[in-house]
Design a protein around this motif. Structure first.
Motif, PDB file in Angstrom:
ATOM      1  N   SER A   1     102.425  17.393 105.529  1.00 13.61           N
ATOM      2  CA  SER A   1     102.226  15.924 105.416  1.00 13.61           C
ATOM      3  C   SER A   1     101.566  15.479 104.182  1.00 13.61           C
ATOM      4  CB  SER A   1     101.524  15.222 106.609  1.00 13.61           C
ATOM      5  OG  SER A   1     102.535  15.791 107.864  1.00 13.61           O
ATOM      6  N   ASN A   2     101.240  16.357 103.406  1.00  7.89           N
ATOM      7  CA  ASN A   2     100.362  15.860 101.901  1.00  7.89           C
ATOM      8  C   ASN A   2      99.205  15.199 102.265  1.00  7.89           C
ATOM      9  OD1 ASN A   2     100.167  15.933  99.068  1.00  7.89           O
ATOM     10  ND2 ASN A   2     101.289  14.011  98.867  1.00  7.89           N
TER      11      ASN A   2
ATOM     12  N   GLY B   1      93.020  10.304  93.815  1.00  8.83           N
ATOM     13  CA  GLY B   1      93.049  10.221  95.375  1.00  8.83           C
ATOM     14  C   GLY B   1      91.959   9.478  96.077  1.00  8.83           C
ATOM     15  N   TRP B   2      91.658   9.622  97.310  1.00 10.28           N
ATOM     16  CA  TRP B   2      90.880   8.721  98.017  1.00 10.28           C
ATOM     17  C   TRP B   2      89.695   9.439  98.752  1.00 10.28           C
ATOM     18  CZ3 TRP B   2      91.278   3.316  98.148  1.00 10.28           C
ATOM     19  CH2 TRP B   2      92.458   2.962  97.560  1.00 10.28           C
TER      20      TRP B   2
ATOM     21  N   TYR C   1      92.353  30.701 104.419  1.00 10.73           N
ATOM     22  CA  TYR C   1      92.931  29.735 103.481  1.00 10.73           C
ATOM     23  C   TYR C   1      92.842  28.467 104.357  1.00 10.73           C
ATOM     24  CZ  TYR C   1      96.939  27.476 101.031  1.00 10.73           C
ATOM     25  OH  TYR C   1      97.952  26.766 100.451  1.00 10.73           O
ATOM     26  N   ILE C   2      92.492  27.509 103.194  1.00 12.57           N
ATOM     27  CA  ILE C   2      92.900  26.041 103.717  1.00 12.57           C
ATOM     28  C   ILE C   2      93.393  25.229 102.763  1.00 12.57           C
ATOM     29  CG2 ILE C   2      90.275  25.414 102.710  1.00 12.57           C
ATOM     30  CD1 ILE C   2      92.082  23.780 105.703  1.00 12.57           C
ATOM     31  N   TRP C   3      94.499  24.576 102.954  1.00 14.38           N
ATOM     32  CA  TRP C   3      95.201  23.629 101.897  1.00 14.38           C
ATOM     33  C   TRP C   3      94.212  22.697 101.032  1.00 14.38           C
ATOM     34  CZ3 TRP C   3      99.742  23.077  99.307  1.00 14.38           C
ATOM     35  CH2 TRP C   3      99.988  21.800  98.854  1.00 14.38           C
TER      36      TRP C   3
ATOM     37  N   TRP D   1      91.633  12.757  99.828  1.00 10.97           N
ATOM     38  CA  TRP D   1      92.667  12.450 100.684  1.00 10.97           C
ATOM     39  C   TRP D   1      93.772  11.738  99.890  1.00 10.97           C
ATOM     40  CZ3 TRP D   1      92.477  14.307 105.533  1.00 10.97           C
ATOM     41  CH2 TRP D   1      91.387  14.918 106.056  1.00 10.97           C
ATOM     42  N   THR D   2      95.007  11.927 100.248  1.00 12.61           N
ATOM     43  CA  THR D   2      96.190  11.326  99.474  1.00 12.61           C
ATOM     44  C   THR D   2      96.149   9.678  99.612  1.00 12.61           C
ATOM     45  OG1 THR D   2      97.385  12.971  99.954  1.00 12.61           O
ATOM     46  CG2 THR D   2      98.587  11.235  99.383  1.00 12.61           C
ATOM     47  N   LYS D   3      95.705   9.125 100.669  1.00 10.07           N
ATOM     48  CA  LYS D   3      95.366   7.751 101.071  1.00 10.07           C
ATOM     49  C   LYS D   3      94.507   7.749 102.141  1.00 10.07           C
ATOM     50  CE  LYS D   3      99.848   7.761 103.456  1.00 10.07           C
ATOM     51  NZ  LYS D   3     101.203   7.166 103.399  1.00 10.07           N
TER      52      LYS D   3
END
Length: 309
Positions: free
Chosen positions: A56-57, A97-98, A194-196, A18-20
């Motif tokens: 939302s990244n 990342g986290w 597809y999954i981001w 995760w980004t955070k």
């Protein structure tokens, strides 16, 4: 906050980076537990919430069971990590990342020179006493400790286990196959949604798809499309007669003038194999008459002896 600089390993089938820590929403709880509940998570994600992973990244990439990470620090129930096997311009050490601490193990794995790589969509990992443990996904790599009948005995972040020989191949990391083989692997995932940031046989994003099919061939290429477009051997994007099966095709907005936004495999005969976008699935398409025909911005060739990172 605890500062750490040692190697840990992913201890669930697939862990998202995760980004955070705050990036995970209430609807994502099934994805941050141990055991992880990937099918439950993905089935509960409506289109809008799936798209928001990108818009939302929220997620950067994913780890497979046994994959090593460098843990830089711990904040509560989360660890800041570097995915050292996923090259990126974001950090020369690997993808940052986290990850939930619950999805990582401090247990060190055997330094065996030989490993196995899962070469089927999914397979079972058993404990040594025959108890089913977790489902392993395509491209999971684990050290081999020995053989026992129809099983490989492997070392894992949750202890010694067994994997069917019929679902995994011996992997030494120094045997590289040509990229037309990557296309053959990719055909096995036609119709996979597809999954981001997806990096597993539960779902790939566009560059996760090319990265993983190349990985199955013994090649470690950059994780993201923009980085993948800067390595390999440059091939003329305008002379399709020079293209070969397995070449990577790159695309950008405004007729190819903007930064790279998409990548797929050249299948041959004017066709592309790719994982398109949220709401769609891995598909094989003819390039002629599509937006991709106008947006192609680069073609790169990877394979034995080619610089990949």
């Amino acid at each position: 906050m605890t500062a750490l600089h040692n190697i840990w390993h992913c201890s669930v089938a697939v862990a998202s980076i995760w980004t955070k820590p705050e990036s995970a929403r209430e609807i994502d709880q099934s994805a941050i537990t141990n055991p992880v509940q990937l099918v439950k998570w993905l089935e509960a994600l409506p289109y809008k919430e799936r798209l928001d992973l990108c818009n939302s990244n929220r997620i950067q990439t994913q780890l497979l069971f046994g994959e090593p990470v460098m843990v830089e620090e711990i904040q509560g129930e989360w660890a800041k990590v570097i995915a050292i096997l996923q090259p990126t311009h974001k950090d020369e050490r690997g993808y940052p990342g986290w990850v939930p601490l619950a999805q990582l193990s401090k247990q060190q794995l055997s330094d065996s020179t030989e490993s196995i790589i899962v070469n089927v969509d999914k397979t079972q990992l058993w404990s040594e006493d025959g108890t089913p443990q977790i489902v392993l996904t395509f491209n999971t790599i684990l050290p081999v400790l020995g053989d026992e009948g129809q099983y490989h005995i492997v070392d894992t972040p949750i202890g010694r286990g067994k994997v069917l020989k019929s679902s995994a191949a011996k992997y030494t990391g120094d045997i590289v196959q040509s990229m037309d083989k990557a296309v053959q692997f990719g055909l096995g995932y036609l119709d996979l949604p597809y999954i981001w940031s997806g990096m597993s046989s539960y779902g790939y994003d566009c560059s996760g798809f090319t990265y993983n099919m190349a990985k199955a061939c013994g090649l470690r290429i950059p994780r993201d499309a923009g980085d993948q477009a800067t390595y390999g051997v440059a091939i003329s994007k305008d002379n399709t007669e020079e293209w070969q099966v397995g070449d990577l095709l790159f695309f950008a907005d405004e007729k190819g003038t903007k930064p790279v936004r998409h990548v797929g495999f050249y299948y041959g005969e004017g066709q592309m194999l790719h994982s398109p976008q949220t709401g769609k699935s891995v598909e094989l398409i003819k390039l002629a008459g599509t937006i991709f025909e106008e947006e192609i911005c680069a073609v790169r060739r990877y394979g034995p002896g080619v610089k990949t990172t």
